[in-house]
Design an enzyme around this catalytic site. Sequence first.
Site, PDB file in Angstrom:
ATOM      1  N   CYS A  83      -1.491   1.736  -2.985  1.00  0.00           N
ATOM      2  CA  CYS A  83      -2.489   2.794  -2.767  1.00  0.00           C
ATOM      3  C   CYS A  83      -1.913   4.207  -2.780  1.00  0.00           C
ATOM      4  O   CYS A  83      -2.424   5.085  -3.493  1.00  0.00           O
ATOM      5  CB  CYS A  83      -3.194   2.584  -1.433  1.00  0.00           C
ATOM      6  SG  CYS A  83      -3.534   0.887  -0.994  1.00  0.00           S
ATOM      7  N   TYR A 117      -9.164  -3.372 -11.220  1.00  0.00           N
ATOM      8  CA  TYR A 117      -8.934  -2.015 -10.733  1.00  0.00           C
ATOM      9  C   TYR A 117      -7.505  -1.535 -10.968  1.00  0.00           C
ATOM     10  O   TYR A 117      -7.279  -0.369 -11.298  1.00  0.00           O
ATOM     11  CB  TYR A 117      -9.349  -1.878  -9.266  1.00  0.00           C
ATOM     12  CG  TYR A 117      -8.431  -2.529  -8.249  1.00  0.00           C
ATOM     13  CD1 TYR A 117      -7.463  -1.782  -7.594  1.00  0.00           C
ATOM     14  CD2 TYR A 117      -8.558  -3.865  -7.918  1.00  0.00           C
ATOM     15  CE1 TYR A 117      -6.640  -2.350  -6.646  1.00  0.00           C
ATOM     16  CE2 TYR A 117      -7.736  -4.449  -6.974  1.00  0.00           C
ATOM     17  CZ  TYR A 117      -6.777  -3.698  -6.333  1.00  0.00           C
ATOM     18  OH  TYR A 117      -5.955  -4.265  -5.397  1.00  0.00           O
ATOM     19  N   GLU A 127      -6.709   1.756 -13.350  1.00  0.00           N
ATOM     20  CA  GLU A 127      -6.056   2.873 -12.664  1.00  0.00           C
ATOM     21  C   GLU A 127      -4.753   3.263 -13.360  1.00  0.00           C
ATOM     22  O   GLU A 127      -4.524   4.448 -13.651  1.00  0.00           O
ATOM     23  CB  GLU A 127      -5.787   2.503 -11.204  1.00  0.00           C
ATOM     24  CG  GLU A 127      -7.044   2.468 -10.351  1.00  0.00           C
ATOM     25  CD  GLU A 127      -6.790   1.962  -8.953  1.00  0.00           C
ATOM     26  OE1 GLU A 127      -7.607   2.255  -8.064  1.00  0.00           O
ATOM     27  OE2 GLU A 127      -5.770   1.252  -8.725  1.00  0.00           O
ATOM     28  N   CYS A 136       0.818  -1.215   0.000  1.00  0.00           N
ATOM     29  CA  CYS A 136       0.000   0.000   0.000  1.00  0.00           C
ATOM     30  C   CYS A 136       0.849   1.261   0.000  1.00  0.00           C
ATOM     31  O   CYS A 136       0.658   2.154  -0.826  1.00  0.00           O
ATOM     32  CB  CYS A 136      -0.932  -0.001   1.208  1.00  0.00           C
ATOM     33  SG  CYS A 136      -1.954   1.493   1.337  1.00  0.00           S
ATOM     34  N   GLU A 168     -25.951  14.672  -4.078  1.00  0.00           N
ATOM     35  CA  GLU A 168     -27.365  14.810  -3.743  1.00  0.00           C
ATOM     36  C   GLU A 168     -28.250  13.923  -4.616  1.00  0.00           C
ATOM     37  O   GLU A 168     -29.389  13.607  -4.246  1.00  0.00           O
ATOM     38  CB  GLU A 168     -27.820  16.264  -3.861  1.00  0.00           C
ATOM     39  CG  GLU A 168     -27.882  16.805  -5.270  1.00  0.00           C
ATOM     40  CD  GLU A 168     -28.452  18.222  -5.336  1.00  0.00           C
ATOM     41  OE1 GLU A 168     -29.454  18.504  -4.648  1.00  0.00           O
ATOM     42  OE2 GLU A 168     -27.875  19.042  -6.081  1.00  0.00           O
ATOM     43  N   LYS A 188       0.028   5.333  -6.092  1.00  0.00           N
ATOM     44  CA  LYS A 188      -0.982   5.329  -7.155  1.00  0.00           C
ATOM     45  C   LYS A 188      -1.882   6.549  -7.060  1.00  0.00           C
ATOM     46  O   LYS A 188      -2.157   7.213  -8.058  1.00  0.00           O
ATOM     47  CB  LYS A 188      -1.815   4.055  -7.050  1.00  0.00           C
ATOM     48  CG  LYS A 188      -3.051   4.027  -7.925  1.00  0.00           C
ATOM     49  CD  LYS A 188      -3.994   2.931  -7.473  1.00  0.00           C
ATOM     50  CE  LYS A 188      -4.598   3.226  -6.115  1.00  0.00           C
ATOM     51  NZ  LYS A 188      -5.445   2.114  -5.617  1.00  0.00           N
ATOM     52  N   HIS A 209     -27.162  20.992  -2.108  1.00  0.00           N
ATOM     53  CA  HIS A 209     -27.278  21.495  -3.479  1.00  0.00           C
ATOM     54  C   HIS A 209     -26.355  22.692  -3.705  1.00  0.00           C
ATOM     55  O   HIS A 209     -26.239  23.543  -2.824  1.00  0.00           O
ATOM     56  CB  HIS A 209     -28.733  21.913  -3.740  1.00  0.00           C
ATOM     57  CG  HIS A 209     -28.983  22.330  -5.155  1.00  0.00           C
ATOM     58  ND1 HIS A 209     -29.034  21.439  -6.197  1.00  0.00           N
ATOM     59  CD2 HIS A 209     -29.178  23.566  -5.694  1.00  0.00           C
ATOM     60  CE1 HIS A 209     -29.265  22.094  -7.311  1.00  0.00           C
ATOM     61  NE2 HIS A 209     -29.347  23.389  -7.042  1.00  0.00           N
TER      62      HIS A 209
END
Length: 455
Positions: free
Chosen positions: A48, A178, A182, A43, A445, A51, A440
């Site tokens: 992670c 993934y 990525e 990681c 939302e 990346k 908003h």
Amino acid sequence: MSQYDYDLFTIGGGSGGVRAARFAGQAGARVGLAEKGDLGGTCVNVGCIPKKLMSYSAHFHEDFADAAGYGWTLHSEPTFDWPALIANKDREITHLNGIYQRLLDGANVSLHRGFATVEDAHTVSVEGKRFTARHILVATGGHPDKPQIPGRELGITSDDFFHLKGLPKRAVVLGGGYIAVELASILNGLGSDVTLVYRRERLLRNMDADLGIHLADEMAKKGIRLVFDASIAAIEAPHAGEDSVKQVRLTNGETVAAECVLFATGRTPNTRGLGLEQAGVVLKENGAVVVNENFESNVPSILAVGDVIDRVALTPVALAEAMVVVARLFGKGERVMSYQNIPTAVFSHPNVGTVGLTEEQARKAHGEVKIFKTDFKPLKNTLSRNTERTFMKLVVDAQTDKVLGVHMVGGDAGEVIQGFAVALQCGATKAQFDATIGIHPTSAEEFVTMRTPVA
């Protein structure tokens, strides 16, 4: 005096190993940890963190283009410096390595540098030095695979990607998970001509089908060439006078020229050479340690967490598993591990975020479901004329009204989905989503304003 040198000896200084060692030490246990490489594991060093940093970098070219629609003028063409990015990334990784070291020091964990092997149920050897422990925790993670094809030595893996000396002009990425999407997005965003090759018909096949379909459309709009239902048949070395240009032959008969061929075709648990089989520990065919709900192997004093058990290969999952182990061994056993409703994000361009069941999983498990979808241009892209669109989806149990899955492709999807993961963990219903006031104007939302299910 204890018959063992340590109460816990952890093999592996990645996320799960450091977390277990640190909290066991804080609980008063005598803890040793062996790590032959940099602290932080995949990681921190080749996963992670680097990346995500490189993903940020790859987004800037779109930000520069979008800025014109908001009245900003760049008086010179932006330029990108790959060595500068890598140097700055490496400096941050070194900083994080130091933090991990300080965390272990603060918990009085003894760090042993070197490759560790298990000699028996209570003995570990590190570079010839033997230590005994009441409990041994294996947290050695995994490593990326290379497919068995001619010329595989000419390709690189995700580990190698973060140490490339320069940005390749052309790249072929093999895979559709993934890591593949990525790294393909990063290369594309930084200026490489990218071809992504995948043997199946859609990306992210373990996630909701609509996510992979929408992501493919958006990646194609950004200039990534997608080749489905094909794989790499062979890679040919550069011909004389072609420098580093490789010829990549695909199974569909096509040949693609590229300076870089990147394999993102899966990972294998790191158990080779650890001595686990000799200690009697049962492993799966791929080398993963077989454990029970308490993360014990068939040899109860030898436990394992993280990627090495091949359940859910995510850093937060390894951390949670480690905390379950520590609570049981040195606490009150108050923690349990649930693999339900684990949120995750894919830092492709655009991002993907998901939590809960896919539509297919929900139909199999619950029968009748209601599906809510929306596909729109976010407000930010109106003045910039950026064509990227956001996709959102809710999967709802028709009988109980419980929200079973929340899925998104779009800007900051991971940030958005993290909050909705709490809602799913609490068993929220669609009616409760509907009763929630939206913020908003935001993209998020839309998750509380979708009212009409699709047919």
